[in-house]
Structure formats: C-alpha cells, structure tokens
Design a protein around this motif. Structure first.
Motif, PDB file in Angstrom:
ATOM      1  N   ILE A  21       0.363  -1.390   0.255  1.00 21.62           N
ATOM      2  CA  ILE A  21       0.013  -0.136   0.043  1.00 21.62           C
ATOM      3  C   ILE A  21       0.944   1.692  -0.226  1.00 21.62           C
ATOM      4  O   ILE A  21       0.254   2.317  -0.911  1.00 21.62           O
ATOM      5  CB  ILE A  21      -1.206   0.275   0.981  1.00 21.62           C
ATOM      6  N   MET A  22       1.935   1.258   0.378  1.00 16.75           N
ATOM      7  CA  MET A  22       2.418   2.475   0.966  1.00 16.75           C
ATOM      8  C   MET A  22       3.757   2.454   0.293  1.00 16.75           C
ATOM      9  O   MET A  22       4.245   3.647  -0.605  1.00 16.75           O
ATOM     10  CB  MET A  22       3.058   2.638   2.559  1.00 16.75           C
TER      11      MET A  22
ATOM     12  N   ALA B  44       0.661  10.531   4.648  1.00 16.57           N
ATOM     13  CA  ALA B  44      -0.288   9.355   4.856  1.00 16.57           C
ATOM     14  C   ALA B  44      -1.434   9.041   5.972  1.00 16.57           C
ATOM     15  O   ALA B  44      -2.535   8.756   5.804  1.00 16.57           O
ATOM     16  CB  ALA B  44       0.825   8.623   4.512  1.00 16.57           C
TER      17      ALA B  44
ATOM     18  N   VAL C 212      -3.852   7.807   3.072  1.00 11.10           N
ATOM     19  CA  VAL C 212      -4.256   8.529   1.824  1.00 11.10           C
ATOM     20  C   VAL C 212      -2.784   7.754   1.685  1.00 11.10           C
ATOM     21  O   VAL C 212      -1.726   8.223   2.440  1.00 11.10           O
ATOM     22  CB  VAL C 212      -4.438   9.906   1.818  1.00 11.10           C
ATOM     23  N   PRO C 213      -2.344   7.009   0.579  1.00 14.35           N
ATOM     24  CA  PRO C 213      -1.262   6.367   0.026  1.00 14.35           C
ATOM     25  C   PRO C 213      -0.389   7.060  -0.029  1.00 14.35           C
ATOM     26  O   PRO C 213      -0.901   7.999  -1.126  1.00 14.35           O
ATOM     27  CB  PRO C 213      -1.695   5.432  -0.913  1.00 14.35           C
ATOM     28  N   PHE C 214       0.856   7.100  -0.126  1.00 10.98           N
ATOM     29  CA  PHE C 214       2.330   8.114  -0.552  1.00 10.98           C
ATOM     30  C   PHE C 214       3.815   7.283  -0.227  1.00 10.98           C
ATOM     31  O   PHE C 214       3.290   6.571   0.854  1.00 10.98           O
ATOM     32  CB  PHE C 214       2.332   9.181   0.200  1.00 10.98           C
TER      33      PHE C 214
END
Lengths: 215, 314
Positions: A21-22, A164, A173-175
C-alpha cells in the motif's frame, strides 16, 4: 511483550502493508545498527512512524526494538495499553510529572533497556505535532546521550507519513515514504552543542531528498 | 499451477523470446565486463536485473487468469498514481479528494472487468473530472484550487485512464486475432514500447548529435529518435503477424505511431520531472528510477495503439 503476536503483527500485517500500500524508499540502510545498544532518533509525524522504523530491521532483532512512548497517551485505554506494551513493545515514560512521579527518574526505563542491548526508538520532538513540520527537539535526548556517551545515536529522517496518516485523521491516503538514515553521532560533551549537531543532521538529511510542498 | 494453455502458441513463443533476450543481455554483459571496468557497468547490471523482475511479473500476470491480469494492471496504475502524487505538491486539505482519486482506479478497472466499453471511456474524462473538483469545493479551500484540481486530474488521466487501455486490450474479441489474442496485443504493445525506448537510447548514444528538445530532455537526439523509429517499424513488422491482426504494411505504420508516441510520453514525464526538479520519479525500480520512469512511454502508446487498433480492426 508478546513475542509471537508481535512477530505476526509485523510479518503478516505491517510489512505487507508497507510494501504493497505505501512503498518505502530507504536511503543508506547500511547505517542502521546491526545490534544494540543504540538509540534511533527520528522526527515524528504519524502513528505509523514507529512501525516503519521497526520494519527496517530483520525479524531477529524484533524483541530488541523498543520505542519510547508517552505513558499518558498510550495507557489511556485498556486496549491501547495492551497493544502498545505487548505488540509495539514500548518503553512507557511519563511526559507529565505527577505527584507520585516526583523524585523518580523518567528516563530510567530507557537506560535499563539500553543495558539490555536494546535498540531504543526515540522521538525527540516529544509529539507528532503539525504534520510534516519539525518541532524543536526537547532536551530529553541530550540527557540520554550524556548518560550513555558510548552509545551511537542514529538519526532517521522520515517523510510522507504525515501526509498519509497525520495526527487527528483516521483515513489513510497512500503516499510513498522516504526514510533517510544518517550517520550516527555520540555525546559531544555539551547539551546545546549536541542538540545543534543533531538538528544539523536532520536538516542535512531532509535536504537529501525531494520534498514537495504540502500546505 | 501455471496454466498457460489459454495462451496461443505464438504468445508462448514471444514469452520465450523475451527471456531469451534477457539471457542474451546478461551474456553480453558478462563478456563486456572482462573488457570494461566493473564500475561503469553497475548501473546497467542493476537495470537488467530489474528488467527480469518486470518481465517475470508481467508474464506472471498474463499466465494465470484474466482477473489476475486486471488486478496486476490496476496495481501498476496504483503505483504510478501514488508515485505521481508523492512527487508533486499537494494540499493538506485535499487528502480526502486524493483518496477518491485512488478509489477511481478500482472503479475504472471494474468497468474493464465487466467489459463496459462506454463507461471505461468516459468514467475518468467525465465523471471523475466532475466529481473531484466538486469534492474539493465542498472542502472549501480555494487557495491553489485550480492547480490542485488540474494536477490531480492530469495524474488520473495519465496513470489510470491512459494505462488502463493496456488492460482493455484483453477484452477485444479474440476471434479477430487468433494468432495472439488479448495477451498477444498486450505483449506486442509493451514489448514494442520498451524496445523503442531502448532503441532510441542506443541510437542516440551511438550517433546522437542534434538535440530534439534540449530544454526538456537534453539526452534526446534527432538521430536517436529516427533510429528508434526505424527500429520500431522493423520490429513491428516482424512481431505483428504473430501477436496482432495487423497486416504487414499497417504493422510498419503502427511501429511508426508507437515510436513517436513513446517519445512524447517519455518527454512529457521528463517535463514534469524537470518542472519539479527531480531526476527520477521514484526509487521503486533499481537502475531505472521510479515506475513512472518506465511507464512514461506507455501512457501515450497504450491509448493510441488501442484506438488505432479498434478503429481499423475491431
């Protein structure tokens, strides 16, 4: 610390989550200590900071990775207390001096952990604060360094986690996350001098990467 | 576990050729490493190693099943969008809007899964285009509003809308392309796009003199571009009969189109990187940079190839 559950949590949840995810961008991983005692010092933006730092190390070191965390926050509910002591393996310290704690040394548990060859994770800002903005370091880290002048202090600059999952937000929120490991330093003999040196390490690390505006 | 029986013979051959090429480059590298110092080869060694991983994951995605392929392509879009959003300036207020941007990936690939062509075409250009500013307006932050909403949508168009055309190739009627079917089209597109990149790079290194757009990409030369175009036209002519329904003369023109589009995809991402002030878009692919550094050409070639093909053959 519940070793099995802790291992499971990191192997089955944190590591896959961070990879899929990240996405981690780790620079100079070789500067991380291979064994304790050591103090890892990082800027603090998010609850994810600690799991990210722990996941940088091999599973075999897992029992030795001990994040220092504020007792007033992490002991506030029963579940959180269980989770932070059993899974995260925190060293609880008293941020707020209460009546019972006067006269006791708040940093004593950290010294005990270092004696046990643990790798202590320390956030010298003392709080997550405003996301992606560094606050001044509190003097706790200087006192700790003075007490253990032989122990290496490894600066780790983190970026992206505050975007994130910043303080006060539940939606992730993915970063991509940046993790820049700096060269270690040791007690310099003077508190102000030490804090300046540590600050300079962080400024230099932050300049290594590209940090887009986030306002 | 590997069920490749649904892949046509020529697709299986193409897979063999890809790994053959990789093996060959490893061999050449080993031979060359006796002549040139080890240090200058480190980068290229790393790059080829990453090519193995890219090739293996793409082929893995095509071998299992259609669903696995779609999940793989959606994940590629996710990586690309995440890299883009991590690289550009964003606003704290837009966290929720950005979340919906990510959400749009799953919706877009869902339309492909259910084979809803019209929705696949309009979802991001129309619905996401209208919804994201609306969500932003509801949050109410007007400072840099235009910049925020347009950079987000541009990112979605490039990394989700444009790239998803690669996945929609799998939906095209296999009966019209008995030689390669859907997987053949994907392989043709990806292989030709990446080989075109490499060809332009090599021609440019060997004969490059006149810069095409020095302000954007100082390494791009007219010689590299023309050499790349010629190579891609030839490669397309060679590959097309096995993987696509293209006739030989159209295949040559498709090679030209893919080569030109690949060039423009590449330089438009370069322009962004230059604007922002970064050399690579990320660090996910050792030796290459970020995923966008590898997908840049595909953002142009995928939709153009898809629509040319659809117009003339489906």
């Amino acid at each position: 610390m519940n070793k099995l559950l802790r291992w499971l949590f990191f192997a089955a949840f944190i590591r896959p989550f961070l990879t899929i995810i990240m996405g981690l961008n780790v620079r100079n991983r070789s500067r991380l200590p291979e064994s304790g005692p050591a103090i890892l010092v990082a800027n603090h933006n998010s609850h994810l900071d600690t799991p990210v730092i722990i996941s940088l190390f091999p599973h075999s070191l897992l029992p030795h990775l001990r994040p220092v965390a504020a007792q007033d926050y992490f002991f506030s509910t029963r579940f959180l207390k269980w989770f932070s002591t059993q899974i995260m393996g925190i060293i609880p310290i008293a941020r707020i001096r209460s009546k019972e704690s006067t006269g006791t040394d708040p940093l004593a548990p950290i010294s005990a952990a270092l004696k046990n060859n643990d790798i202590v994770i320390f956030f010298p800002e003392g709080t997550r604060g405003r996301p992606e903005q560094m606050a001044d370091f509190k003097s706790g880290i200087a006192i700790l360094a003075q007490r253990h002048p032989e122990i290496p202090i490894v600066p780790i600059f983190l970026h992206g986690l505050g975007k994130a999952l910043p303080r006060g937000e539940a939606l992730l929120v993915p970063f991509f996350l940046d993790v820049f490991v700096g060269e270690h330093l040791k007690w310099t003999g003077d508190k102000a001098e030490f804090l300046t040196a540590l600050n300079e390490r962080f400024t230099a690390l932050a300049e290594e990467g590209h940090i887009p505006d986030w306002t | 576990m590997f069920d490749y029986t649904h892949l046509t013979t020529s697709v299986r051959w193409a897979i063999g050729v890809i790994f053959g090429l990789l093996l060959m480059s490893e061999l050449i590298l080993t031979l060359v490493s006796h002549l040139i110092s080890e240090k200058s080869l480190k980068e290229i060694r790393l790059r080829i190693r990453t090519w193995w991983v890219i090739a293996a994951s793409l082929l893995g995605a095509l071998i299992f099943s259609r669903v696995v392929s779609l999940v793989f392509f959606a994940f590629i879009s996710f990586l690309a969008l995440k890299e883009y959003l991590s690289m550009i300036p964003t606003r704290r207020a837009d966290r929720r809007v950005i979340f919906w941007g990510y959400f749009a990936i799953s919706v877009q690939y869902f339309w492909i899964y259910v084979d809803w062509y019209t929705m696949f075409l309009i979802f991001i250009p129309v619905y996401a285009f209208l919804f994201l500013p609306l969500r932003m307006v509801l949050i109410g932050e007007t400072k840099d509003f235009l910049k925020a909403v347009s950079t987000l949508h541009w990112g979605l168009m490039m990394t989700v809308f444009a790239l998803s055309h690669m996945a929609f190739l799998l939906n095209l009627d296999p009966g019209r392309n008995p030689a390669g079917q859907g997987a053949g089209l994907v392989l043709y597109l990806v292989l030709l796009t990446e080989l075109n990149d490499i060809a332009q790079f090599i021609w440019g290194k060997l004969f490059g003199k006149h810069k095409v757009i020095p302000k954007v990409s100082p390494n791009k030369t007219v010689e590299g571009l023309l050499g790349g175009i010629a190579t891609s036209m030839l490669l397309s002519w060679l590959m097309a009969p096995y993987l696509t329904p293209l006739q030989p003369h159209t295949a040559v023109l498709f090679g030209l189109a893919i080569s030109l589009c690949g060039f423009f995809g590449d330089v438009s991402i370069s322009a962004i990187k230059r604007d922002i002030g970064v050399k690579d878009s990320g660090n996910t692919l050792p030796g290459h940079g970020g995923v966008l550094d590898r997908l840049d050409s595909l953002t142009y070639t995928a939709p153009v190839f898809f629509h040319l093909l659809k117009y003339f053959y489906y």
